[in-house]
Design a protein around this motif. Sequence first.
Motif, PDB file in Angstrom:
ATOM      1  N   GLN A  18       0.828  -1.207   0.000  1.00 28.03           N
ATOM      2  CA  GLN A  18       0.000   0.000   0.000  1.00 28.03           C
ATOM      3  C   GLN A  18       0.861   1.255   0.000  1.00 28.03           C
ATOM      4  O   GLN A  18       0.448   2.298  -0.513  1.00 28.03           O
ATOM      5  CB  GLN A  18      -0.938   0.019   1.214  1.00 28.03           C
ATOM      6  CG  GLN A  18      -1.815  -1.204   1.364  1.00 28.03           C
ATOM      7  CD  GLN A  18      -2.527  -1.592   0.091  1.00 28.03           C
ATOM      8  OE1 GLN A  18      -3.350  -0.829  -0.415  1.00 28.03           O
ATOM      9  NE2 GLN A  18      -2.214  -2.758  -0.446  1.00 28.03           N
ATOM     10  N   ILE A  73      -6.278  -9.565   3.426  1.00 24.56           N
ATOM     11  CA  ILE A  73      -7.469  -8.773   3.722  1.00 24.56           C
ATOM     12  C   ILE A  73      -8.351  -9.489   4.737  1.00 24.56           C
ATOM     13  O   ILE A  73      -8.951  -8.863   5.617  1.00 24.56           O
ATOM     14  CB  ILE A  73      -8.245  -8.472   2.426  1.00 24.56           C
ATOM     15  CG1 ILE A  73      -7.416  -7.528   1.539  1.00 24.56           C
ATOM     16  CG2 ILE A  73      -9.607  -7.853   2.733  1.00 24.56           C
ATOM     17  CD1 ILE A  73      -8.020  -7.270   0.179  1.00 24.56           C
ATOM     18  N   ARG A  77      -9.400  -7.832   8.293  1.00 29.09           N
ATOM     19  CA  ARG A  77     -10.796  -7.764   8.746  1.00 29.09           C
ATOM     20  C   ARG A  77     -10.922  -8.361  10.144  1.00 29.09           C
ATOM     21  O   ARG A  77     -11.561  -7.774  11.036  1.00 29.09           O
ATOM     22  CB  ARG A  77     -11.698  -8.506   7.768  1.00 29.09           C
ATOM     23  CG  ARG A  77     -13.138  -8.692   8.262  1.00 29.09           C
ATOM     24  CD  ARG A  77     -14.008  -9.341   7.193  1.00 29.09           C
ATOM     25  NE  ARG A  77     -15.293  -9.796   7.730  1.00 29.09           N
ATOM     26  CZ  ARG A  77     -16.326  -9.007   7.975  1.00 29.09           C
ATOM     27  NH1 ARG A  77     -16.240  -7.714   7.738  1.00 29.09           N
ATOM     28  NH2 ARG A  77     -17.455  -9.488   8.465  1.00 29.09           N
ATOM     29  N   ARG A  80      -9.269  -6.021  12.872  1.00 31.81           N
ATOM     30  CA  ARG A  80      -9.965  -4.770  13.159  1.00 31.81           C
ATOM     31  C   ARG A  80     -11.329  -4.985  13.799  1.00 31.81           C
ATOM     32  O   ARG A  80     -11.741  -4.193  14.654  1.00 31.81           O
ATOM     33  CB  ARG A  80     -10.049  -3.932  11.878  1.00 31.81           C
ATOM     34  CG  ARG A  80      -8.655  -3.461  11.445  1.00 31.81           C
ATOM     35  CD  ARG A  80      -8.633  -2.702  10.138  1.00 31.81           C
ATOM     36  NE  ARG A  80      -7.262  -2.283   9.827  1.00 31.81           N
ATOM     37  CZ  ARG A  80      -6.888  -1.689   8.709  1.00 31.81           C
ATOM     38  NH1 ARG A  80      -7.792  -1.429   7.766  1.00 31.81           N
ATOM     39  NH2 ARG A  80      -5.617  -1.354   8.520  1.00 31.81           N
ATOM     40  N   GLU A 124     -17.783   0.011  10.281  1.00 32.96           N
ATOM     41  CA  GLU A 124     -16.990   0.251   9.078  1.00 32.96           C
ATOM     42  C   GLU A 124     -15.550   0.605   9.411  1.00 32.96           C
ATOM     43  O   GLU A 124     -14.679   0.522   8.543  1.00 32.96           O
ATOM     44  CB  GLU A 124     -17.615   1.375   8.253  1.00 32.96           C
ATOM     45  CG  GLU A 124     -18.990   1.027   7.676  1.00 32.96           C
ATOM     46  CD  GLU A 124     -19.545   2.135   6.818  1.00 32.96           C
ATOM     47  OE1 GLU A 124     -19.152   3.307   7.009  1.00 32.96           O
ATOM     48  OE2 GLU A 124     -20.355   1.834   5.932  1.00 32.96           O
ATOM     49  N   ASP A 130      -9.196   2.966  11.244  1.00 31.35           N
ATOM     50  CA  ASP A 130      -8.811   2.161  10.086  1.00 31.35           C
ATOM     51  C   ASP A 130     -10.046   1.476   9.502  1.00 31.35           C
ATOM     52  O   ASP A 130     -10.871   0.930  10.257  1.00 31.35           O
ATOM     53  CB  ASP A 130      -7.788   1.095  10.485  1.00 31.35           C
ATOM     54  CG  ASP A 130      -6.472   1.693  10.942  1.00 31.35           C
ATOM     55  OD1 ASP A 130      -6.060   2.713  10.350  1.00 31.35           O
ATOM     56  OD2 ASP A 130      -5.854   1.157  11.870  1.00 31.35           O
ATOM     57  N   PRO A 131     -10.194   1.465   8.183  1.00 32.16           N
ATOM     58  CA  PRO A 131     -11.380   0.848   7.582  1.00 32.16           C
ATOM     59  C   PRO A 131     -11.380  -0.662   7.760  1.00 32.16           C
ATOM     60  O   PRO A 131     -10.338  -1.313   7.653  1.00 32.16           O
ATOM     61  CB  PRO A 131     -11.260   1.228   6.108  1.00 32.16           C
ATOM     62  CG  PRO A 131      -9.797   1.442   5.889  1.00 32.16           C
ATOM     63  CD  PRO A 131      -9.276   2.015   7.168  1.00 32.16           C
ATOM     64  N   PRO A 133     -12.433  -4.141   6.246  1.00 34.83           N
ATOM     65  CA  PRO A 133     -12.903  -4.741   4.988  1.00 34.83           C
ATOM     66  C   PRO A 133     -14.230  -5.458   5.200  1.00 34.83           C
ATOM     67  O   PRO A 133     -14.478  -6.020   6.264  1.00 34.83           O
ATOM     68  CB  PRO A 133     -11.791  -5.735   4.632  1.00 34.83           C
ATOM     69  CG  PRO A 133     -10.603  -5.303   5.423  1.00 34.83           C
ATOM     70  CD  PRO A 133     -11.133  -4.686   6.677  1.00 34.83           C
ATOM     71  N   SER A 134     -15.072  -5.422   4.197  1.00 36.09           N
ATOM     72  CA  SER A 134     -16.336  -6.159   4.265  1.00 36.09           C
ATOM     73  C   SER A 134     -16.057  -7.653   4.138  1.00 36.09           C
ATOM     74  O   SER A 134     -14.931  -8.064   3.841  1.00 36.09           O
ATOM     75  CB  SER A 134     -17.271  -5.707   3.148  1.00 36.09           C
ATOM     76  OG  SER A 134     -16.696  -6.005   1.888  1.00 36.09           O
ATOM     77  N   THR A 138     -13.866  -6.079   0.292  1.00 34.42           N
ATOM     78  CA  THR A 138     -13.753  -4.718  -0.223  1.00 34.42           C
ATOM     79  C   THR A 138     -13.580  -3.722   0.921  1.00 34.42           C
ATOM     80  O   THR A 138     -14.086  -3.922   2.018  1.00 34.42           O
ATOM     81  CB  THR A 138     -14.993  -4.334  -1.049  1.00 34.42           C
ATOM     82  OG1 THR A 138     -16.167  -4.476  -0.229  1.00 34.42           O
ATOM     83  CG2 THR A 138     -15.123  -5.231  -2.271  1.00 34.42           C
ATOM     84  N   PHE A 139     -12.848  -2.635   0.622  1.00 37.78           N
ATOM     85  CA  PHE A 139     -12.624  -1.572   1.590  1.00 37.78           C
ATOM     86  C   PHE A 139     -13.502  -0.375   1.262  1.00 37.78           C
ATOM     87  O   PHE A 139     -13.758  -0.084   0.095  1.00 37.78           O
ATOM     88  CB  PHE A 139     -11.166  -1.093   1.550  1.00 37.78           C
ATOM     89  CG  PHE A 139     -10.202  -1.963   2.288  1.00 37.78           C
ATOM     90  CD1 PHE A 139      -9.876  -1.702   3.601  1.00 37.78           C
ATOM     91  CD2 PHE A 139      -9.592  -3.036   1.659  1.00 37.78           C
ATOM     92  CE1 PHE A 139      -8.966  -2.481   4.280  1.00 37.78           C
ATOM     93  CE2 PHE A 139      -8.679  -3.830   2.323  1.00 37.78           C
ATOM     94  CZ  PHE A 139      -8.368  -3.547   3.643  1.00 37.78           C
ATOM     95  N   LYS A 140     -13.922   0.340   2.288  1.00 39.33           N
ATOM     96  CA  LYS A 140     -14.628   1.605   2.082  1.00 39.33           C
ATOM     97  C   LYS A 140     -13.603   2.627   1.584  1.00 39.33           C
ATOM     98  O   LYS A 140     -12.555   2.802   2.202  1.00 39.33           O
ATOM     99  CB  LYS A 140     -15.243   2.097   3.396  1.00 39.33           C
ATOM    100  CG  LYS A 140     -16.103   3.342   3.253  1.00 39.33           C
ATOM    101  CD  LYS A 140     -16.695   3.726   4.594  1.00 39.33           C
ATOM    102  CE  LYS A 140     -17.546   4.983   4.488  1.00 39.33           C
ATOM    103  NZ  LYS A 140     -18.752   4.787   3.666  1.00 39.33           N
TER     104      LYS A 140
END
Length: 217
Positions: A18, A73, A77, A80, A124, A130-131, A133-134, A138-140
């Motif tokens: 990233q 990812i 998820r 977080r 979220e 920190d976002p 992931p769904s 996917t990230f917001k």
Amino acid sequence: MATTTIENYVKAIFFAEQEAPNRPVPMGIISKALGVVPGTATTMVKAMAKEKLLEYKPRVGAKLTTKGTKLAIRMIRRHRLIEVFLVEVLKLDWGEIHEDAEELEHVVSDRILEKIDELCNYPEFDPHGDPIPSADGTFKPLKHKSLMDCPTKRKLTIQRVLDQEAAFLKFAMDNGLTPGSTIEVLERNPIAEAITVNLPSGQLSLGAKVAEKILVA
């Protein structure tokens, strides 16, 4: 099933990617992130390449494959969501949960994780902004600027704190530099590499290294 070590490696490589998109991550960066000597990191990366989790080129570095990215990812998820649970449900200090989440992310089952997601009302963002992931990976999308780059003399909202070291988070908490707080950059001093901000608690001077770790919307 991926081991704890592999899960830690894909996360570290993902975060490094990233920082420098579309470029292999040098082995020195990987070894530093994992706290191991370069030889150990190289041996592990070669093994992961055989598992199709990444592509490795000697003297160049490593790049996650689609399979490796999905695993990274998934672990992000888990980490977080667990942090949200530890703060919102167990009421633990946000500055002391990172290491606990690092351990729990490897052992909590998917079934329990989804219950945590439901219990916390499908958050979220984690406590540091920190976002999350769904479930489909996917990230917001985020549009943040650091306090060193944002407009001056405008009311802004802190969205994210990048440094998760306990000492930094305590400093942020003690000074009201937490997600959701209102802040205004009054002035910048490029020569001194410092800024002056206005918070509900009053004015505060911050060095550039601190300001760069506070993101606002």
